[in-house]
Write a protein that holds these residues in place. Structure first.
Motif, PDB file in Angstrom:
ATOM      1  N   LEU A   1      43.178 121.814  58.091  1.00 17.24           N
ATOM      2  CA  LEU A   1      42.252 122.523  58.993  1.00 17.24           C
ATOM      3  C   LEU A   1      42.612 122.253  60.455  1.00 17.24           C
ATOM      4  N   SER A   2      42.867 121.000  60.798  1.00 15.21           N
ATOM      5  CA  SER A   2      43.199 120.628  62.173  1.00 15.21           C
ATOM      6  C   SER A   2      44.513 121.265  62.626  1.00 15.21           C
ATOM      7  N   ASP A   3      45.523 121.233  61.735  1.00 17.41           N
ATOM      8  CA  ASP A   3      46.827 121.813  62.077  1.00 17.41           C
ATOM      9  C   ASP A   3      46.711 123.311  62.322  1.00 17.41           C
ATOM     10  N   ARG A   4      45.920 123.970  61.486  1.00 20.59           N
ATOM     11  CA  ARG A   4      45.764 125.415  61.640  1.00 20.59           C
ATOM     12  C   ARG A   4      45.072 125.748  62.962  1.00 20.59           C
ATOM     13  N   HIS A   5      44.059 124.966  63.314  1.00 22.71           N
ATOM     14  CA  HIS A   5      43.331 125.216  64.555  1.00 22.71           C
ATOM     15  C   HIS A   5      44.236 124.973  65.763  1.00 22.71           C
ATOM     16  N   GLU A   6      45.047 123.928  65.673  1.00 23.36           N
ATOM     17  CA  GLU A   6      45.971 123.618  66.770  1.00 23.36           C
ATOM     18  C   GLU A   6      46.993 124.734  66.956  1.00 23.36           C
ATOM     19  N   LEU A   7      47.490 125.279  65.847  1.00 24.05           N
ATOM     20  CA  LEU A   7      48.447 126.380  65.911  1.00 24.05           C
ATOM     21  C   LEU A   7      47.813 127.615  66.531  1.00 24.05           C
ATOM     22  N   ALA A   8      46.558 127.877  66.173  1.00 23.25           N
ATOM     23  CA  ALA A   8      45.851 129.034  66.739  1.00 23.25           C
ATOM     24  C   ALA A   8      45.658 128.864  68.241  1.00 23.25           C
ATOM     25  N   ASP A   9      45.380 127.641  68.681  1.00 23.10           N
ATOM     26  CA  ASP A   9      45.216 127.364  70.111  1.00 23.10           C
ATOM     27  C   ASP A   9      46.520 127.622  70.860  1.00 23.10           C
ATOM     28  N   ARG A  10      47.632 127.213  70.247  1.00 16.74           N
ATOM     29  CA  ARG A  10      48.935 127.427  70.889  1.00 16.74           C
ATOM     30  C   ARG A  10      49.228 128.922  71.036  1.00 16.74           C
ATOM     31  N   ARG A  11      48.908 129.660  70.003  1.00 15.91           N
ATOM     32  CA  ARG A  11      49.169 131.099  70.044  1.00 15.91           C
ATOM     33  C   ARG A  11      48.347 131.767  71.144  1.00 15.91           C
ATOM     34  N   ARG A  12      47.071 131.344  71.230  1.00 20.08           N
ATOM     35  CA  ARG A  12      46.196 131.935  72.256  1.00 20.08           C
ATOM     36  C   ARG A  12      46.717 131.587  73.665  1.00 20.08           C
TER      37      ARG A  12
ATOM     38  N   MET B   1      40.919 121.615  66.586  1.00 19.38           N
ATOM     39  CA  MET B   1      39.708 121.182  65.889  1.00 19.38           C
ATOM     40  C   MET B   1      39.749 119.665  65.697  1.00 19.38           C
ATOM     41  N   ASP B   2      38.752 118.960  66.251  1.00 24.74           N
ATOM     42  CA  ASP B   2      38.728 117.517  66.069  1.00 24.74           C
ATOM     43  C   ASP B   2      38.209 117.187  64.667  1.00 24.74           C
ATOM     44  N   ARG B   3      38.275 115.922  64.313  1.00 24.38           N
ATOM     45  CA  ARG B   3      37.919 115.513  62.947  1.00 24.38           C
ATOM     46  C   ARG B   3      36.477 115.878  62.598  1.00 24.38           C
ATOM     47  N   LYS B   4      35.582 115.665  63.549  1.00 26.84           N
ATOM     48  CA  LYS B   4      34.174 115.948  63.271  1.00 26.84           C
ATOM     49  C   LYS B   4      33.964 117.420  62.953  1.00 26.84           C
ATOM     50  N   ALA B   5      34.623 118.278  63.707  1.00 25.33           N
ATOM     51  CA  ALA B   5      34.496 119.721  63.475  1.00 25.33           C
ATOM     52  C   ALA B   5      35.130 120.112  62.145  1.00 25.33           C
ATOM     53  N   ALA B   6      36.268 119.474  61.818  1.00 25.85           N
ATOM     54  CA  ALA B   6      36.943 119.767  60.547  1.00 25.85           C
ATOM     55  C   ALA B   6      36.061 119.348  59.372  1.00 25.85           C
ATOM     56  N   GLU B   7      35.440 118.172  59.480  1.00 26.20           N
ATOM     57  CA  GLU B   7      34.552 117.698  58.418  1.00 26.20           C
ATOM     58  C   GLU B   7      33.356 118.633  58.238  1.00 26.20           C
ATOM     59  N   ALA B   8      32.819 119.112  59.361  1.00 26.41           N
ATOM     60  CA  ALA B   8      31.675 120.025  59.303  1.00 26.41           C
ATOM     61  C   ALA B   8      32.068 121.343  58.632  1.00 26.41           C
ATOM     62  N   HIS B   9      33.284 121.819  58.933  1.00 25.48           N
ATOM     63  CA  HIS B   9      33.744 123.070  58.330  1.00 25.48           C
ATOM     64  C   HIS B   9      33.963 122.906  56.833  1.00 25.48           C
ATOM     65  N   LEU B  10      34.559 121.787  56.435  1.00 26.63           N
ATOM     66  CA  LEU B  10      34.787 121.538  55.010  1.00 26.63           C
ATOM     67  C   LEU B  10      33.451 121.421  54.280  1.00 26.63           C
ATOM     68  N   ASP B  11      32.501 120.735  54.882  1.00 25.08           N
ATOM     69  CA  ASP B  11      31.174 120.613  54.276  1.00 25.08           C
ATOM     70  C   ASP B  11      30.536 121.985  54.078  1.00 25.08           C
ATOM     71  N   GLU B  12      30.718 122.838  55.064  1.00 25.20           N
ATOM     72  CA  GLU B  12      30.152 124.188  54.973  1.00 25.20           C
ATOM     73  C   GLU B  12      30.800 124.987  53.839  1.00 25.20           C
ATOM     74  N   LEU B  13      32.115 124.829  53.687  1.00 26.49           N
ATOM     75  CA  LEU B  13      32.841 125.585  52.670  1.00 26.49           C
ATOM     76  C   LEU B  13      32.377 125.237  51.258  1.00 26.49           C
ATOM     77  N   TRP B  14      32.122 123.957  50.992  1.00 23.29           N
ATOM     78  CA  TRP B  14      31.748 123.609  49.616  1.00 23.29           C
ATOM     79  C   TRP B  14      30.314 123.104  49.484  1.00 23.29           C
ATOM     80  N   GLN B  15      29.465 123.480  50.440  1.00 23.74           N
ATOM     81  CA  GLN B  15      28.068 123.057  50.388  1.00 23.74           C
ATOM     82  C   GLN B  15      27.381 123.522  49.106  1.00 23.74           C
TER      83      GLN B  15
END
Length: 350
Positions: A335-346, A1-15
């Protein structure tokens, strides 16, 4: 997850929380008596958070001056925390409405009849603390626009249940209004975790005590910077006849003096020189003076150094804006670290 996607996800969580508060981030400041005044409150709001004035035992005139002074330092939204047991609560409510405060936090017990409606009729949004699901539901039925749940890890007056347990009990049960989680939050990763559990936002107090804009005495700030989580302990109730709400503070001579003071008051009650109400008030009034001595005068030995267990994560004095950005960066990094870990697992599974 790049920074822009992480920011969008965080915004969604606490909108929902952002929309409710009207702030850039759904990070509420805990109301700390003597600390949460115009300078820190305005700095937090100007940095994208949501500052909250701690009314404490202020008179209506003092609160009016504090609100107007804060409005002179920020054009951003901020709130006022009122203690429900204050003898002039209705007058304080009228001051908030008169000065156009948009959000009022009612703390310290169930609001008396009519308080919530008085605020709502005046156009303010009402936030209430709820220590249990049944009380949270009751407050929502009474008109509360948002709920704050605060665990025992917090500083100052605390309840008996941890933040993580309260969050698991209350977040799934309260969906009609935004819920803000407080108590022991010192890093962005924890903030993110509660948002993902369903919180609309978070409240932090201890983390802001050592902000550059905080007027807390240098000795008070040094005590925070030196302390670990294990140094912040709750006070002990000596006699069940006097239901003293526990207070979490750094252990010092002031804590020992409180124990002695409780004994003296209980002795006076047993001797018939104090009635129950006067005895309880004398015990509670101890904290007001002890806290001022520590925060304002810098007497961290005999004063009350109220602090949450997250005090161990306070390592230096920083500008408020930097503290808030640290929290945001920690959440985005998680958020970015978690997404990167998920990509590695896949990739490994292919």
């Amino acid at each position: 997850m790049d920074r822009k996607a992480a920011e969008a996800h965080l915004d969604e969580l606490w909108q929902r929380g952002k929309d409710f508060l009207g702030s850039r981030y759904a990070i509420m400041a805990g109301a700390m008596t003597w600390v949460s005044e115009r300078h820190l409150v305005s700095a937090i709001s100007n940095a994208g958070g949501f500052g909250v004035i701690a009314c404490g035992s202020m008179t209506p005139d003092l609160l009016r001056k504090e609100i107007k002074a804060t409005q002179g330092l920020t054009s951003k939204p901020f709130g006022v925390n009122l203690i429900t047991m204050h003898p002039a609560l209705l007058e304080l409510i009228d001051v908030c409405l008169e000065t156009k405060v948009g959000h009022v936090v009612l703390a310290g017990g169930l609001p008396p009849g009519g308080a919530i409606q008085r605020l709502k009729d005046g156009g303010a949004k009402v936030m209430c603390f709820a220590p249990a699901v049944v009380l949270a539901k009751k407050l929502v039925r009474s008109g509360a626009d948002a709920i704050v749940i605060e665990g025992m890890e917090a500083g100052g007056h605390i309840g008996p249940v941890s933040t993580s347990v309260l969050a698991q009990e209350i977040l799934p049960a309260i969906r009609d209004v935004p819920v803000f989680v407080a108590g022991g939050i010192g890093r962005g990763q924890a903030m993110l975790g509660y948002l993902e559990m369903g919180a609309s936002g978070v409240q932090l107090g201890t983390r802001f005590v050592c902000a550059t804009e905080s007027i807390a005495h240098p000795n008070f700030k040094k005590a925070f910077i030196r302390a670990s989580a294990r140094d912040a302990m709750p006070s002990v109730q000596l006699d069940p006849r006097f239901p003293v709400i526990p207070v979490r503070a750094l252990v010092n001579d002031g804590v020992k003096k409180f124990m002695e003071m409780q004994r003296q008051v209980i002795d006076k009650f047993d001797a018939g020189t104090l009635d129950m109400k006067a005895a309880q008030l004398e015990i509670e009034h101890f904290w007001a003076g002890a806290l001022r001595r520590a925060v304002i005068d810098g007497d961290v030995e005999s004063g009350s150094v109220m602090a949450g267990q997250s005090v161990g994560m306070v390592s230096k004095e920083q500008p408020t804006a930097e503290i808030i950005q640290d929290l945001i960066e920690e959440a985005l990094s998680a958020l970015s670290d978690r997404h990167e870990l998920a990509d590695r697992r896949r990739s490994a599974e292919r």
